[in-house]
Design a protein around this motif. Structure first.
Motif, PDB file in Angstrom:
ATOM      1  N   ILE A 159       0.834  -1.206   0.000  1.00 10.21           N
ATOM      2  CA  ILE A 159       0.000   0.000   0.000  1.00 10.21           C
ATOM      3  C   ILE A 159       0.869   1.256   0.000  1.00 10.21           C
ATOM      4  O   ILE A 159       0.594   2.237  -0.693  1.00 10.21           O
ATOM      5  CB  ILE A 159      -0.936   0.010   1.224  1.00 10.21           C
ATOM      6  CG1 ILE A 159      -1.955  -1.132   1.136  1.00 10.21           C
ATOM      7  CG2 ILE A 159      -1.659   1.352   1.356  1.00 10.21           C
ATOM      8  CD1 ILE A 159      -2.797  -1.298   2.389  1.00 10.21           C
ATOM      9  N   LEU A 160       1.956   1.204   0.766  1.00  8.14           N
ATOM     10  CA  LEU A 160       2.801   2.376   0.972  1.00  8.14           C
ATOM     11  C   LEU A 160       3.653   2.751  -0.235  1.00  8.14           C
ATOM     12  O   LEU A 160       3.841   3.944  -0.519  1.00  8.14           O
ATOM     13  CB  LEU A 160       3.708   2.117   2.185  1.00  8.14           C
ATOM     14  CG  LEU A 160       4.872   3.082   2.448  1.00  8.14           C
ATOM     15  CD1 LEU A 160       4.338   4.459   2.806  1.00  8.14           C
ATOM     16  CD2 LEU A 160       5.762   2.545   3.567  1.00  8.14           C
ATOM     17  N   GLU A 161       4.182   1.770  -0.952  1.00  6.19           N
ATOM     18  CA  GLU A 161       5.235   2.001  -1.945  1.00  6.19           C
ATOM     19  C   GLU A 161       4.963   3.133  -2.953  1.00  6.19           C
ATOM     20  O   GLU A 161       5.783   4.044  -3.082  1.00  6.19           O
ATOM     21  CB  GLU A 161       5.549   0.701  -2.697  1.00  6.19           C
ATOM     22  CG  GLU A 161       6.393  -0.280  -1.912  1.00  6.19           C
ATOM     23  CD  GLU A 161       7.806   0.204  -1.654  1.00  6.19           C
ATOM     24  OE1 GLU A 161       8.252   1.178  -2.302  1.00  6.19           O
ATOM     25  OE2 GLU A 161       8.471  -0.395  -0.802  1.00  6.19           O
ATOM     26  N   PRO A 162       3.844   3.112  -3.688  1.00  6.91           N
ATOM     27  CA  PRO A 162       3.651   4.175  -4.694  1.00  6.91           C
ATOM     28  C   PRO A 162       3.573   5.568  -4.071  1.00  6.91           C
ATOM     29  O   PRO A 162       4.073   6.546  -4.632  1.00  6.91           O
ATOM     30  CB  PRO A 162       2.323   3.797  -5.361  1.00  6.91           C
ATOM     31  CG  PRO A 162       2.108   2.369  -5.031  1.00  6.91           C
ATOM     32  CD  PRO A 162       2.722   2.164  -3.687  1.00  6.91           C
ATOM     33  N   VAL A 163       2.939   5.647  -2.899  1.00  9.10           N
ATOM     34  CA  VAL A 163       2.805   6.939  -2.228  1.00  9.10           C
ATOM     35  C   VAL A 163       4.152   7.414  -1.712  1.00  9.10           C
ATOM     36  O   VAL A 163       4.483   8.607  -1.797  1.00  9.10           O
ATOM     37  CB  VAL A 163       1.792   6.843  -1.065  1.00  9.10           C
ATOM     38  CG1 VAL A 163       1.644   8.190  -0.375  1.00  9.10           C
ATOM     39  CG2 VAL A 163       0.449   6.352  -1.564  1.00  9.10           C
ATOM     40  N   ALA A 164       4.947   6.495  -1.175  1.00 17.31           N
ATOM     41  CA  ALA A 164       6.263   6.858  -0.646  1.00 17.31           C
ATOM     42  C   ALA A 164       7.137   7.470  -1.727  1.00 17.31           C
ATOM     43  O   ALA A 164       7.871   8.438  -1.479  1.00 17.31           O
ATOM     44  CB  ALA A 164       6.941   5.624  -0.055  1.00 17.31           C
ATOM     45  N   MET A 165       7.044   6.945  -2.941  1.00 17.40           N
ATOM     46  CA  MET A 165       7.827   7.516  -4.044  1.00 17.40           C
ATOM     47  C   MET A 165       7.344   8.923  -4.374  1.00 17.40           C
ATOM     48  O   MET A 165       8.143   9.836  -4.585  1.00 17.40           O
ATOM     49  CB  MET A 165       7.721   6.612  -5.279  1.00 17.40           C
ATOM     50  CG  MET A 165       8.494   5.313  -5.144  1.00 17.40           C
ATOM     51  SD  MET A 165       8.594   4.410  -6.713  1.00 17.40           S
ATOM     52  CE  MET A 165       6.888   3.837  -6.869  1.00 17.40           C
ATOM     53  N   GLU A 166       6.033   9.099  -4.384  1.00 15.35           N
ATOM     54  CA  GLU A 166       5.494  10.413  -4.736  1.00 15.35           C
ATOM     55  C   GLU A 166       5.756  11.446  -3.637  1.00 15.35           C
ATOM     56  O   GLU A 166       5.929  12.632  -3.922  1.00 15.35           O
ATOM     57  CB  GLU A 166       3.992  10.315  -5.016  1.00 15.35           C
ATOM     58  CG  GLU A 166       3.409  11.580  -5.577  1.00 15.35           C
ATOM     59  CD  GLU A 166       2.353  11.318  -6.641  1.00 15.35           C
ATOM     60  OE1 GLU A 166       1.923  12.278  -7.278  1.00 15.35           O
ATOM     61  OE2 GLU A 166       1.965  10.159  -6.812  1.00 15.35           O
ATOM     62  N   LEU A 167       5.822  10.997  -2.396  1.00 17.98           N
ATOM     63  CA  LEU A 167       6.091  11.918  -1.298  1.00 17.98           C
ATOM     64  C   LEU A 167       7.583  12.187  -1.119  1.00 17.98           C
ATOM     65  O   LEU A 167       7.967  13.019  -0.295  1.00 17.98           O
ATOM     66  CB  LEU A 167       5.521  11.362   0.011  1.00 17.98           C
ATOM     67  CG  LEU A 167       4.003  11.176   0.082  1.00 17.98           C
ATOM     68  CD1 LEU A 167       3.589  10.678   1.472  1.00 17.98           C
ATOM     69  CD2 LEU A 167       3.278  12.467  -0.243  1.00 17.98           C
ATOM     70  N   GLY A 168       8.411  11.482  -1.875  1.00 18.64           N
ATOM     71  CA  GLY A 168       9.847  11.720  -1.805  1.00 18.64           C
ATOM     72  C   GLY A 168      10.560  10.971  -0.701  1.00 18.64           C
ATOM     73  O   GLY A 168      11.688  11.322  -0.352  1.00 18.64           O
ATOM     74  N   TYR A 169       9.917   9.928  -0.142  1.00 16.50           N
ATOM     75  CA  TYR A 169      10.581   9.127   0.893  1.00 16.50           C
ATOM     76  C   TYR A 169      11.791   8.405   0.297  1.00 16.50           C
ATOM     77  O   TYR A 169      12.867   8.382   0.863  1.00 16.50           O
ATOM     78  CB  TYR A 169       9.637   8.092   1.478  1.00 16.50           C
ATOM     79  CG  TYR A 169       8.491   8.640   2.291  1.00 16.50           C
ATOM     80  CD1 TYR A 169       8.320  10.005   2.501  1.00 16.50           C
ATOM     81  CD2 TYR A 169       7.549   7.776   2.862  1.00 16.50           C
ATOM     82  CE1 TYR A 169       7.263  10.493   3.247  1.00 16.50           C
ATOM     83  CE2 TYR A 169       6.486   8.258   3.606  1.00 16.50           C
ATOM     84  CZ  TYR A 169       6.337   9.609   3.795  1.00 16.50           C
ATOM     85  OH  TYR A 169       5.286  10.083   4.532  1.00 16.50           O
TER      86      TYR A 169
END
Length: 235
Positions: A159-169
């Motif tokens: 769940i986290l992976e795509p969002v983490a990339m977009e948030l710059g994690y």
């Protein structure tokens, strides 16, 4: 009506994540993205506050989760052998050889919440089974618990992976998450979950269940916005 520690902690976590979703998801605010380390620290402190007893085994589990999680990330970032080729951004704070110190704390939170959730679920399921089933060899019950909790942690990472990339994690090579990442994530989670399962500390914390649900919903909603093109933070 007097609120319990678990209820107070849940309200704090819920308030932080709801406000974060509104700021990031609806107004594309980078302020709350930069507050990610604070959010992670607060969640960790709330876990320690709501844990029924802080004993040596619990501290050993936290140390194992931090060291194994951070160590695997260090190998992954510097060799690309475990998870694939990826690099961390600046959002998660100070780094050592490319790995944020807070990533070890993230492993503690995810594994603890996944382990507590599955432990409480197993406890309820076993309580409702016939006596013959409850006498099933303990080692198989433990193995099931470890595998199931690691799978739950893996679902959270998915769940986290795509969002983490977009948030710059962090950023993946070619902007694609390789299957190796998920396979290794499950494997590392299994190793840490062994410490969780066999170290004798309290494994009943309703706040941990709520925190896992709150964080999963937070990232799932942001993921939905991202897939519909309505997030666009890195555009």
């Amino acid at each position: 009506m007097k609120l319990t520690k678990q209820q107070i902690a849940t309200l704090i976590a819920l308030a932080f994540h709801v406000s974060g979703f509104i700021a990031i998801g609806l107004f594309r605010s980078t302020l709350f993205i930069n507050l990610t380390p604070l959010n992670l620290l607060i969640c960790t402190l709330l876990i320690f506050w709501t844990q029924e007893k802080i004993n040596l085994p619990f501290l050993l589990f936290c140390a194992a989760a931090f060291v194994i999680g951070f160590g695997s990330e260090w190998v992954g970032v510097n060799t690309g052998l475990l998870f694939g080729n990826y690099t961390y951004g600046e959002v998660l704070g100070p780094k050592w050889q490319g790995v944020p110190f807070l990533i070890g704390m993230q492993w503690i939170v995810v594994i603890y919440c996944s382990g507590i959730t599955m432990a409480m679920m197993h406890e309820r399921l076993l309580r409702n089974q016939p006596e013959s089933y409850r006498q099933f060899p303990r080692v198989w019950v433990s193995l099931s618990m470890i595998a199931d909790a690691a799978l739950l942690a893996l679902v959270f990472d998915w769940i986290l992976e795509p969002v983490a990339m977009e948030l710059g994690y962090w950023a993946w090579a070619n902007n694609e998450v390789p299957w190796l990442n998920y396979a290794t994530w499950w494997g590392v989670s299994v190793i840490i979950m062994i410490f969780f399962q066999f170290l004798p500390f309290g494994k009943h914390n309703l706040f941990a269940v709520h925190l896992l649900m709150i964080q999963a919903m937070f990232f799932l909603l942001l993921r939905t916005l991202s897939q519909t093109g309505r997030l666009g933070l890195l555009e």
